[in-house]
Scaffold this motif. Sequence first.
Motif, PDB file in Angstrom:
ATOM      1  N   GLN A 106     -16.403  -6.710   2.501  1.00  0.00           N
ATOM      2  CA  GLN A 106     -17.060  -6.442   3.965  1.00  0.00           C
ATOM      3  C   GLN A 106     -17.498  -5.173   4.348  1.00  0.00           C
ATOM      4  O   GLN A 106     -18.584  -4.952   4.747  1.00  0.00           O
ATOM      5  N   ASN A 124      -6.265 -11.914  11.352  1.00  0.00           N
ATOM      6  CA  ASN A 124      -6.674 -10.440  11.109  1.00  0.00           C
ATOM      7  C   ASN A 124      -5.390  -9.726  10.638  1.00  0.00           C
ATOM      8  O   ASN A 124      -4.367 -10.105  11.016  1.00  0.00           O
ATOM      9  N   GLY A 125      -5.562  -9.041   9.419  1.00  0.00           N
ATOM     10  CA  GLY A 125      -4.333  -8.405   8.857  1.00  0.00           C
ATOM     11  C   GLY A 125      -3.445  -9.364   8.094  1.00  0.00           C
ATOM     12  O   GLY A 125      -2.215  -8.965   7.797  1.00  0.00           O
ATOM     13  N   GLN A 155       2.073   2.530   3.637  1.00  0.00           N
ATOM     14  CA  GLN A 155       2.422   1.213   4.497  1.00  0.00           C
ATOM     15  C   GLN A 155       4.041   1.396   4.184  1.00  0.00           C
ATOM     16  O   GLN A 155       4.582   1.339   2.931  1.00  0.00           O
ATOM     17  N   TYR A 214       0.929  -1.078  -0.058  1.00  0.00           N
ATOM     18  CA  TYR A 214      -0.128   0.060   0.089  1.00  0.00           C
ATOM     19  C   TYR A 214       0.989   1.217  -0.066  1.00  0.00           C
ATOM     20  O   TYR A 214       1.881   1.087   0.662  1.00  0.00           O
ATOM     21  N   GLU A 245     -15.789 -12.255   3.740  1.00  0.00           N
ATOM     22  CA  GLU A 245     -16.433 -12.447   5.155  1.00  0.00           C
ATOM     23  C   GLU A 245     -18.174 -11.559   5.039  1.00  0.00           C
ATOM     24  O   GLU A 245     -18.606 -10.519   5.619  1.00  0.00           O
ATOM     25  N   GLY A 305      -3.563 -10.550   5.125  1.00  0.00           N
ATOM     26  CA  GLY A 305      -3.809  -9.997   3.904  1.00  0.00           C
ATOM     27  C   GLY A 305      -4.687 -10.751   3.001  1.00  0.00           C
ATOM     28  O   GLY A 305      -4.380 -10.584   1.578  1.00  0.00           O
ATOM     29  N   LYS A 306      -5.735 -11.323   3.521  1.00  0.00           N
ATOM     30  CA  LYS A 306      -6.473 -11.826   2.756  1.00  0.00           C
ATOM     31  C   LYS A 306      -7.660 -11.029   1.714  1.00  0.00           C
ATOM     32  O   LYS A 306      -7.804 -11.376   0.372  1.00  0.00           O
TER      33      LYS A 306
END
Length: 616
Positions: A446, A400-401, A376, A373, A532, A403-404
Amino acid sequence: MSIPMSSPKPSRREQWKRTTQLVSILLRIYALTWQQARWGLLGTAVCRLMLALIPLVNMYLVTHLVNAVTEVITAGAELNTVLIILGMQTGLSIASAAIRSLEQMIMAALKLRIQAYIEEKMAEKSTRLPLVYFDRSDYFDSFHRAMGSQHSLILFDNSFMIIQSSITVIGYFTIVVSFHWLLAVGLLIFVIPSLVVNMRIGEQRFMQMINQTAIARRVSYLYNLLIGREAAKEIRLFGLSSHLIDQWRTSFMLNAKQKLKLERKGIAMNWGVDSFNNIVSSSLIIGLAWLGTKGRLSIGQYVALTEAFNSVNSQLMSISNNLSFMYQNVLYAQELFTFLDTPEEHSQQSAHALPLAKPLRQGIDIRDLSFQYPNQPFPTLHQVNLHIPPGCKIAIVGDNGAGKSTLAKCILGLYSASEGSVEYDGVNILDLDPAELRKRVTAVFQDFVRFQSTVRDNIGFGALDRLSDNSWLEVAASKSGADEIIESLPMQFDTMLGPMFDGGRELSQGQWQKIAISRAYFRDAELVVLDEPTASMDPMTEAAIFENFLQIAEGKTTLLISHRLGICKAVDLIIVMKHGRIVEQGTHEQLLRLGGEYEQMYQIQSKWYDSETAAV
Ligand SMILES: Nc1ncnc2c1ncn2[C@@H]1O[C@H](COP(=O)(O)OP(=O)(O)OP(=O)(O)O)[C@@H](O)[C@H]1O
């Protein structure tokens, strides 16, 4: 396109470059205005030409009127001439007012047309930019500046004002010069100081706008947070109101103080210019009186020339103001064009996009894919490799986090790889036509959108060409279980959703989710991504959705991202991600046997479900 403004003393070459850039922006604005509203432009030009000549005719009438009145008073002449001239003056005033009104009407229409054109172009541009721009604060700065620069395109109005005033002034000069050339030089002195001052202030205002963009955005962000719906619950729950208002006030005042400082400077400098002009004006009137004593002026000429001086003074001020506005507007317009010239999505610029077999034959290949990103410090995805055969059902799981979602967005072509590639049937996604690709894929994210519009729009936006096809809408709604919700609404598919507009029905989070899933189903795509989608649903609904999902996904390539591992037993392949890498892949049984990350996650979840069951 952007013009460097920071260097305090630009070299001659830089100054030349900057001037040519400004001129090219100016020409671009003229071309754009001509293209969009040539009749309006011509109409305005004709009106302004007539308005420019009217003061000269009036000066002629004033000279004769004063002379005629003097004759009446001093020599007892008839009033007829006075009345005729007064009649002509009245006619001229009425005509002048009518032309001014007509010009205002044309200008109002012209401005709206240009505004509509620019807003449309900006909206088009925003929707065509790669998604990654929306993760960059400099993009929002640029957009904010471009939005604030829209007004600058009406600088053709400044040009017309300058031309109109110049014609009048040239007329006056020709007349004044015939009395004495020094009077004309005196008139010229009016313009220089005010032009310099106004241009300096204009440039400083522009620089201030550039420097304040980030903080101005923060001010409006905080304000919208305070008055908007999104944060309303938490502001009340956590008692954030005073704290946020304090933050908003501090940022607002910081900007306001700087603006006020510049305004004060501008006002003081203009006062200096005004005083100087008054002195010049008085000197000129003394010069006129001196010419009178030499017998070179009649009373009528004296009165007309004094009026002409005042008029020239205001016309020259108008030229100087409009020149400085024009300069300022060109600087602003540069921001607008910088935004409009931002490069768009790869293949949209290329006429050589490659075709794609329908349906896919080899499937999708992800090769050494890395993605970072813009805001980032490290890549989010590292060297990901994956083969997705056509029709394969894949579940992507992980912390969580991990990278999915980022991986799914790269596969959908929403983000372009920093390194490596995503290939559809062996063709790099960058060589495909994005519009064509998007017809072949669908997704529920999501953070899906709740369109404050009808149910029909909320589902039909998935495939606009079938928006009015009720049978398709019904099928899509029944697949996600949204049909029951729609049945209970007063106008079924034509019911407005959301609380923002009159008559809108608000839905629960889970109900909105079903509508969003229907939208994804409504597009009959080969690749379905569900990121999700069932997070807000009760377990019964979740089971039904998954069951349905697998049924309708028959023959389609499906990618399911979920933290609930129950679905994984029914898919062909499970991908386990950790820290941006694929760490395991296989079927449910294979991964349980492997005894790695997946097995651990599965054990934790089954214990949790077991204890839930035991508690019940
Ligand atoms: N728009 C963004 N801009 C910058 N960084 C982002 C952005 N979206 C995600 N990230 C970063 O990328 C990493 C991976 O995020 P991603 O959403 O892909 O993870 P995920 O596995 O889907 O997580 P979750 O299960 O919580 O949804 C996170 O560390 C996050 O900080």
